[in-house]
Write a protein that holds these residues in place. Sequence first.
Motif, PDB file in Angstrom:
ATOM      1  N   PHE A 114       1.003   6.516  10.516  1.00  0.00           N
ATOM      2  CA  PHE A 114       1.473   8.569   9.651  1.00  0.00           C
ATOM      3  C   PHE A 114       2.136   9.007  10.442  1.00  0.00           C
ATOM      4  CE2 PHE A 114      -3.226   6.996   8.600  1.00  0.00           C
ATOM      5  CZ  PHE A 114      -2.972   6.226   7.461  1.00  0.00           C
ATOM      6  N   GLU A 130       0.767  -5.536   6.475  1.00  0.00           N
ATOM      7  CA  GLU A 130       1.669  -4.613   5.591  1.00  0.00           C
ATOM      8  C   GLU A 130       1.851  -3.646   5.757  1.00  0.00           C
ATOM      9  OE1 GLU A 130      -3.077  -4.405   4.137  1.00  0.00           O
ATOM     10  OE2 GLU A 130      -1.755  -5.893   5.080  1.00  0.00           O
ATOM     11  N   ASP A 131       2.984  -2.926   5.365  1.00  0.00           N
ATOM     12  CA  ASP A 131       3.888  -1.940   5.616  1.00  0.00           C
ATOM     13  C   ASP A 131       3.140  -0.104   4.566  1.00  0.00           C
ATOM     14  OD1 ASP A 131       5.818  -2.532   6.696  1.00  0.00           O
ATOM     15  OD2 ASP A 131       7.203  -2.890   4.922  1.00  0.00           O
ATOM     16  N   ILE A 132       3.281   0.335   5.652  1.00  0.00           N
ATOM     17  CA  ILE A 132       2.487   1.711   5.008  1.00  0.00           C
ATOM     18  C   ILE A 132       3.402   2.836   3.908  1.00  0.00           C
ATOM     19  CG2 ILE A 132       0.749   3.374   5.193  1.00  0.00           C
ATOM     20  CD1 ILE A 132      -0.944   1.712   6.698  1.00  0.00           C
ATOM     21  N   ILE A 133       3.795   2.899   3.531  1.00  0.00           N
ATOM     22  CA  ILE A 133       4.294   3.658   2.128  1.00  0.00           C
ATOM     23  C   ILE A 133       3.567   5.231   2.415  1.00  0.00           C
ATOM     24  CG2 ILE A 133       6.850   4.768   0.777  1.00  0.00           C
ATOM     25  CD1 ILE A 133       6.261   1.284   1.167  1.00  0.00           C
ATOM     26  N   THR A 134       3.723   6.195   3.311  1.00  0.00           N
ATOM     27  CA  THR A 134       3.630   7.761   2.412  1.00  0.00           C
ATOM     28  C   THR A 134       4.655   8.076   1.562  1.00  0.00           C
ATOM     29  OG1 THR A 134       4.317   8.740   4.194  1.00  0.00           O
ATOM     30  CG2 THR A 134       1.829   8.252   4.223  1.00  0.00           C
ATOM     31  N   ILE A 135       3.915   8.699   0.242  1.00  0.00           N
ATOM     32  CA  ILE A 135       4.250   9.346  -0.818  1.00  0.00           C
ATOM     33  C   ILE A 135       4.086  10.490  -1.397  1.00  0.00           C
ATOM     34  CG2 ILE A 135       6.581   9.702  -3.074  1.00  0.00           C
ATOM     35  CD1 ILE A 135       5.424   6.682  -2.969  1.00  0.00           C
ATOM     36  N   ARG A 188       0.365  -1.349   0.401  1.00  0.00           N
ATOM     37  CA  ARG A 188      -0.126   0.083   0.226  1.00  0.00           C
ATOM     38  C   ARG A 188       0.887   1.449  -0.036  1.00  0.00           C
ATOM     39  NH1 ARG A 188      -5.615  -1.190   2.285  1.00  0.00           N
ATOM     40  NH2 ARG A 188      -6.392  -3.298   2.025  1.00  0.00           N
ATOM     41  N   LEU A 189       0.850   1.917  -0.997  1.00  0.00           N
ATOM     42  CA  LEU A 189       1.095   3.379  -0.944  1.00  0.00           C
ATOM     43  C   LEU A 189       0.306   4.842  -0.675  1.00  0.00           C
ATOM     44  CD1 LEU A 189       3.168   3.387  -4.096  1.00  0.00           C
ATOM     45  CD2 LEU A 189       3.687   3.033  -2.324  1.00  0.00           C
ATOM     46  N   ILE A 190       0.570   5.844   0.623  1.00  0.00           N
ATOM     47  CA  ILE A 190      -0.381   6.851   0.350  1.00  0.00           C
ATOM     48  C   ILE A 190       0.130   8.378   0.423  1.00  0.00           C
ATOM     49  CG2 ILE A 190      -1.501   7.914   2.647  1.00  0.00           C
ATOM     50  CD1 ILE A 190      -2.330   5.121   3.984  1.00  0.00           C
ATOM     51  N   GLY A 191      -0.668   8.856  -0.071  1.00  0.00           N
ATOM     52  CA  GLY A 191      -0.496   9.697  -0.726  1.00  0.00           C
ATOM     53  C   GLY A 191      -0.326  10.557  -2.564  1.00  0.00           C
TER      54      GLY A 191
END
Lengths: 94, 484
Positions: free
Chosen positions: B139, B98-103, A71-74
């Motif tokens: 977050f 699962e990993d959370i990646i913020t971009i 999962r990618l957020i943003g």
Amino acid sequence: MTNYWIQLFINRNSPTSVGAEENLNAILKKYFPGDYQLEIIDIQENPEKTEEAGILAIPTLIRKWPKPEVRLIGALTLQTRVLTGLGIVVQEDK
Amino acid sequence: MNIQKLKTGIPAFDLISDGGLPAGRTTLLAGSSGSAKTLFGAQFLAMGILLYDQPGVFVTFEEQVDDIRKDLQSFGWEIEKWEAEGKWKFIDASAKEEDIITIGEFDLSAFRIRLELAINKINAQRVVIDSIGSIFTHFPEHNIIRREMSKVSMTLRRLKVTAIITTERSEEYGPISRYGVEEFLTDNVIILRNVLANERRRRTLEILKFRGSSHVKGENPFTIIPMKAIMIVPISAMTLNQKASSERLYSGLPKLDDMCGGGFFKNSIVLVSGATGTGKTLLVANFLNGVKQKQERALLLAFEESKEQLFRNAKTWGMDLAQLEAEGYLKVVCLYPEVSSLEDHLINIQELVVAFKPDRVAIDSISALTRNPSERGFQEFVVALSNFLKHEQVTSMFTATTHMLTGDASVPEGNIASITDAIILLRYVEMMGEMQRSIMVLKMRGSNHESSIRRLTINQTGMQIGEPFTGISGILSNNPKVTK
């Protein structure tokens, strides 16, 4: 048969979501031409799907396939980070 | 301006909050880890369902939904059944594997939509979000989370639900919350504490503020009981409605009645203070036996002796307590002081009194409940217990053990002396190579009483109050002198 199945949960009312969709499309077209299936899901229209997938933040990208799920957020503004997140090693100057 | 309240249904909370949580508003519930925030939230929803038919939504950012269901079973709440009936709904926002990646930039509009959907679906009136601190750990972008959570609180306000948002604290007496959420959740704040004091855990609840609305100030102890969950012990809220009675009650000894100016007052608290062996338990036995005259009911809470021991001793003094018990005039409950906390004891005593409805209650001894009488919790316990007993219109006798054998003018547990209405001193007097016993009424609120120190003898017929020690002074200062 495609190798990548990607879902993108967005909110059409939010500018960050629109940006994310554009950014993702550009990346997919450049690095995986013809090799992906992209599903755009608007949370306003599909609240049940949002609930099912346990989405909190918008935009959220889910790589459903290949496993494991990522999962990618943003707004997906940094191409290299998006690719790393999707598990792709990109050679420079390509 | 006075804001409407929503009754929570949590015992005593509605009392100290003057009617419940501010209706249609969000209350911040702050507490250190292990301070029972999740339980308070869950109880708020469970009571809504059980007592007021108000459905609720539970948002978990921290614990897994399955674990919460399981944990709450021990309180008799069938969450799964309520979920099937559309009374309880979970929003599972807990951390997954699962990993959370913020971009880049993001918002929590998906969460707000899910929340609104869940509220509308079951027509929820109560919402719990547990806990806001966990969102901050999910977050790393704290500015975004603060902005988004303030939008969440606006959504809750618009939907007119009464909500609790929990938050972590790192210190028991420090800033309200670790992440500064009180900047936007500022109107209503409750703090739960779990403090280690004198090797004992002490849980308290404090309503820090309810904007535009009244509530009891200060910390209220609470305890957690299986099948009942959080039970708050209201200390100050109960002092309001006690009646002082001018009616008298037989003390159990005619002579003692005379010394008190005609018996004990009804609904009063009598403290009997004395060293070991001065006759405190015997005085208690007389007090209990006194129910015979008017067919009253008496409850004894014995912390030092077993029932068999007491009944056997009473028999040698000529009192058949076993017979009284068999006839239903007496109930004896023997408790080990160490087994439970003071809060648990208090709730236990309250339940016994409500169930048995005694006219008289004796506690032998109150000092067994504390090893350190200066302990703040003990003082609160005695205040709450006295208030409760008066409220129930019970006449009570507490015994307290002093450490010095002779003399000792002071009353032990100095803190409780001011709470009691009457004080009876039992003291040894060492005189002319002989140990004698004495009795005196030190204080009798609202009445004349005898001021002399009388000789006390204990024999096969029980307790005999004799003549005053005339012509002798200095008994209480442990220096008796013939002054004739």
